[in-house]
Design an enzyme around this catalytic site. Structure first.
Site, PDB file in Angstrom:
ATOM      1  N   ALA A 129       0.843  -1.205   0.000  1.00 26.01           N
ATOM      2  CA  ALA A 129       0.000   0.000   0.000  1.00 26.01           C
ATOM      3  C   ALA A 129       0.876   1.252   0.000  1.00 26.01           C
ATOM      4  O   ALA A 129       0.597   2.223  -0.704  1.00 26.01           O
ATOM      5  CB  ALA A 129      -0.932   0.014   1.210  1.00 26.01           C
ATOM      6  N   HIS A 179       7.196   2.919   1.382  1.00 28.80           N
ATOM      7  CA  HIS A 179       7.678   4.250   0.976  1.00 28.80           C
ATOM      8  C   HIS A 179       9.168   4.167   0.644  1.00 28.80           C
ATOM      9  O   HIS A 179       9.618   4.664  -0.373  1.00 28.80           O
ATOM     10  CB  HIS A 179       7.545   5.269   2.119  1.00 28.80           C
ATOM     11  CG  HIS A 179       6.145   5.480   2.604  1.00 28.80           C
ATOM     12  ND1 HIS A 179       5.882   5.823   3.906  1.00 28.80           N
ATOM     13  CD2 HIS A 179       4.955   5.408   1.971  1.00 28.80           C
ATOM     14  CE1 HIS A 179       4.575   5.970   4.055  1.00 28.80           C
ATOM     15  NE2 HIS A 179       3.985   5.722   2.904  1.00 28.80           N
TER      16      HIS A 179
HETATM   17 FE1  CFM Z   1       2.530  11.210   4.016  1.00 24.46          FE
HETATM   18 FE2  CFM Z   1       0.352  11.112   2.793  1.00 24.46          FE
HETATM   19 FE3  CFM Z   1       0.567  10.931   5.432  1.00 24.46          FE
HETATM   20 FE4  CFM Z   1       1.531   8.924   3.922  1.00 24.46          FE
HETATM   21 FE5  CFM Z   1      -0.823   7.563   3.903  1.00 24.46          FE
HETATM   22 FE6  CFM Z   1      -2.035   9.701   2.726  1.00 24.46          FE
HETATM   23 FE7  CFM Z   1      -1.777   9.573   5.356  1.00 24.46          FE
HETATM   24 MO1  CFM Z   1      -3.357   7.979   4.125  1.00 24.46          MO
HETATM   25  S1  CFM Z   1       2.085  10.008   2.272  1.00 24.46           S
HETATM   26  S2  CFM Z   1       2.313   9.825   5.662  1.00 24.46           S
HETATM   27  S3  CFM Z   1       1.148   6.773   3.675  1.00 24.46           S
HETATM   28  S4  CFM Z   1       0.834  12.573   4.203  1.00 24.46           S
HETATM   29  S5  CFM Z   1      -2.100   7.679   2.266  1.00 24.46           S
HETATM   30  S6  CFM Z   1      -1.322  11.301   1.426  1.00 24.46           S
HETATM   31  S7  CFM Z   1      -3.418  10.197   4.188  1.00 24.46           S
HETATM   32  S8  CFM Z   1      -1.819   7.504   5.718  1.00 24.46           S
HETATM   33  S9  CFM Z   1      -0.923  10.986   6.919  1.00 24.46           S
HETATM   34  C1  HCA Z   2      -3.210   3.388   2.855  1.00 19.43           C
HETATM   35  C2  HCA Z   2      -4.017   4.469   2.177  1.00 19.43           C
HETATM   36  C3  HCA Z   2      -4.789   5.330   3.133  1.00 19.43           C
HETATM   37  C4  HCA Z   2      -5.931   4.615   3.756  1.00 19.43           C
HETATM   38  C5  HCA Z   2      -6.938   5.554   4.304  1.00 19.43           C
HETATM   39  C6  HCA Z   2      -7.896   5.115   5.341  1.00 19.43           C
HETATM   40  C7  HCA Z   2      -5.276   6.553   2.313  1.00 19.43           C
HETATM   41  O1  HCA Z   2      -2.693   3.580   3.951  1.00 19.43           O
HETATM   42  O2  HCA Z   2      -3.067   2.357   2.252  1.00 19.43           O
HETATM   43  O3  HCA Z   2      -7.620   4.229   6.157  1.00 19.43           O
HETATM   44  O4  HCA Z   2      -8.960   5.731   5.361  1.00 19.43           O
HETATM   45  O5  HCA Z   2      -5.001   7.659   2.692  1.00 19.43           O
HETATM   46  O6  HCA Z   2      -5.963   6.337   1.318  1.00 19.43           O
HETATM   47  O7  HCA Z   2      -3.906   5.807   4.130  1.00 19.43           O
END
Ligand code: CFM
Ligand code: HCA
Length: 539
Positions: free
Chosen positions: A56, A193
């Protein structure tokens, strides 16, 4: 806060309680005394974590927003299907004819037969099929759990297909690379990542040297255009006269990734997901990096000013001030209207690896206090600041992820940028730093890593926050407790929330949520079942 911690872990077996206790810390409101928080460690089996997987983080998060790379999921169809546009990353190709593969879901659809006899041939077939149909600039392959378990070598397939297809079609260059981002590769999305960063750096950045026209050239790292945030930031930068060479990876093009090394500054929005690229680009090309934040009006203004200060031109600084002056009246008008209704209200934020920090700025602009916050998968540096990096212990799980050895590029390393950095540092300008979330939180508030459903329920019961922010898995359980819930991942299909215009959107939505009367009609489970009742006096 100590009593709350005890309450949160009370029901756990002793060993579990000991581990969780280290992941729940009281903030001190001061950088020097910030406590150490346990993070980036395995979730205890049986606990309902908020986390996702490495695939993911790689396929969905970092590469998900790329519109002109054909991203093939090598695995059973579910992994491809559930990562198909679910993150709401938007894109706008320059013309209606331009490549955009984001609306497609590419997968090898592995089945039992492939698991038993191997899936490499099917993968080669899929690559050829995608190539024949679209003739893209690049094809990327993402490994799901079974791929690693049966030992398919996606990198060998990528190399072979790249060679074959380029030999067959000498007038069309195709780049093919793979990611060993099997879901189990790390303890969370974070491993994905890092894997994504490594491969983009190795296979894409620096491929072409044709620079973009412009006087002040930057890259924006870790901005994924969720809900259109990148559109707002792009517009602000353009009006300031700042050229965005490439965004990683919201509203992006692989052609811009390839020449990202021609920028003069890297700016980082989401530190967690992409700091590796910034670090490696600095070593190889000499490009310095700074942390920025375009969530919150004050932070947006600060970030624009910091970029202008780097280039140091009066003309640019004036333009930036002019843009800020154009934007602020709408922000002030919105705050004047909503703040009397939001002032003094409380929030909790549990999101990925950066938003739980960034969104506190928006809440504080509205006069709202963050009582507790935490990340799903961040590392200690995102909590406590990069100054703790040397003391972070590498364990078996983090060692699993490759650290690339990078050296200065013999011809393209920019010594002038290195000198510029040194000169600015001497004047007190801060590079390569992120202070983290915890030092900026008020004394007595909580930071909790990898929150789970049990602890979320407890927190709500104990504090009754006016709003709780998290993701889709948490949403309905929280609403059933009579607390309004705002998704800070998908924005509940709202947004954009970045920049000044985004801030105004956010204020208005939160005002509606925290002041709606409907939530008081919902009876939380512990109100319906008196045996679950607990009272806690948090003063
Ligand atoms: Fe960075 Fe994000 Fe985030 Fe992320 Fe994520 Fe996201 Fe998030 Mo969901 S890259 S760490 S892995 S800001 S998808 S756009 S919203 S968890 S806080
Ligand atoms: C992810 C994606 C996610 C999940 C969001 C959520 C996103 O971690 O695989 O749990 O609602 O932002 O789409 O973080």
């Amino acid at each position: 806060p100590d009593e709350v911690r005890q309450e949160l872990i009370k029901k756990y077996p002793p060993k579990v309680a000991r581990k969780r206790a280290k992941q729940i810390q009281a903030n001190t409101g001061d950088e020097a005394s910030t406590p150490e928080i346990l993070s980036n460690v395995r979730t205890i089996p049986g606990i309902m974590t908020m986390r996702g997987c490495s695939y993911a983080g790689c396929k969905g998060v970092v590469l998900g927003p790329t519109r002109d790379i054909v991203n093939i999921t090598h695995g059973p169809i579910g992994c491809g299907f559930y990562s198909w546009l679910t993150r709401r990353n938007q894109t706008e190709p320059p013309t209606p004819e331009s490549e955009n593969y984001m609306t497609y879901c590419f997968s090898t659809d592995m089945n039992e037969n492939d698991i038993v006899f191997g899936g490499e041939n099917k993968l080669k077939q899929a690559i050829r099929e995608a190539y024949d149909l679209f003739k893209p600039r690049a094809i990327a392959i993402f490994s799901t759990c079974p791929v690693g378990l049966i030992g398919d070598d996606v990198h060998a397939v990528a190399r072979e297909m790249k060679e074959t297809l380029n030999k067959e079609n000498p007038d069309h260059f195709i780049n093919i690379f793979g990611f060993s981002c099997e879901g189990y590769k790390g303890v969370s999305q974070s491993a994905g990542h890092h894997i994504a960063n490594n491969q983009i750096f190795t296979h894409v950045i620096g491929l072409t040297d044709k620079p973009k026209e412009g006087k002040y050239k930057i890259n924006m790292l870790g901005e994924y255009n969720i809900g259109g945030d990148a559109f707002v930031i792009d517009d602000l930068l353009e009006r300031c006269g700042i050229t965005l060479v490439s965004t990683f990876s919201g509203n992006s093009s692989i052609h811009d990734f390839e020449r990202a090394h021609t920028a003069d500054l890297n700016t980082i929005m989401c530190h967690r997901s992409i700091n590796y690229v910034a670090e490696m680009m600095e070593i190889k090309y000499g490009i310095p990096w700074i942390k920025v934040n375009f969530i919150g009006a004050k932070e947006s203004a600060k970030s624009l000013r910091k970029i202008a200060q780097y280039f140091g031109d009066k003309e640019l600084m004036d333009r930036v001030e002019q843009v800020i002056a154009e934007e602020m009246p709408a922000v002030e008008a919105a705050l004047a209207s909503i703040k009397p209704r939001t002032e003094g209200k409380t929030a909790m934020l549990f999101v990925g690896g950066s938003r739980a920090h960034h969104y506190q700025d928006l809440f504080s602009e509205m006069g709202m206090k963050t009582l507790a916050a935490g990340y799903e998968f961040a590392h200690r540096d995102d909590y406590e600041g990069r100054r703790v990096i040397p003391s972070i212990q590498v364990d078996a799980d983090s060692r699993n992820i490759e650290e690339l050895e990078v050296c200065p590029d013999p011809t393209r390393y920019d010594k002038e940028l290195e000198a510029k950095k040194k000169a600015l540092e001497a004047q007190g300008y801060e590079f390569s730093d992120y202070k983290g979330m915890m030092p900026e939180m008020e004394q007595g508030t909580l930071s909790i890593d990898d929150l789970n459903q049990h602890e979320a329920d407890k927190l709500i019961e104990l504090y009754k926050p006016d709003i709780f922010c998290a993701g889709i898995k948490e949403k309905f359980g929280i609403q059933k407790c009579g607390v309004p819930m705002k998704q800070l991942h998908s924005y509940d299909s709202g947004g954009p929330y970045a920049g000044f215009k985004g801030a105004v959107n956010f204020y208005k939505e939160i005002d509606r949520l925290v002041n709606s009367k409907v939530w008081s009609f919902v009876k939380a489970p512990w109100n319906k079942n008196p045996e679950l009742t607990a009272t806690y006096n948090w003063e």
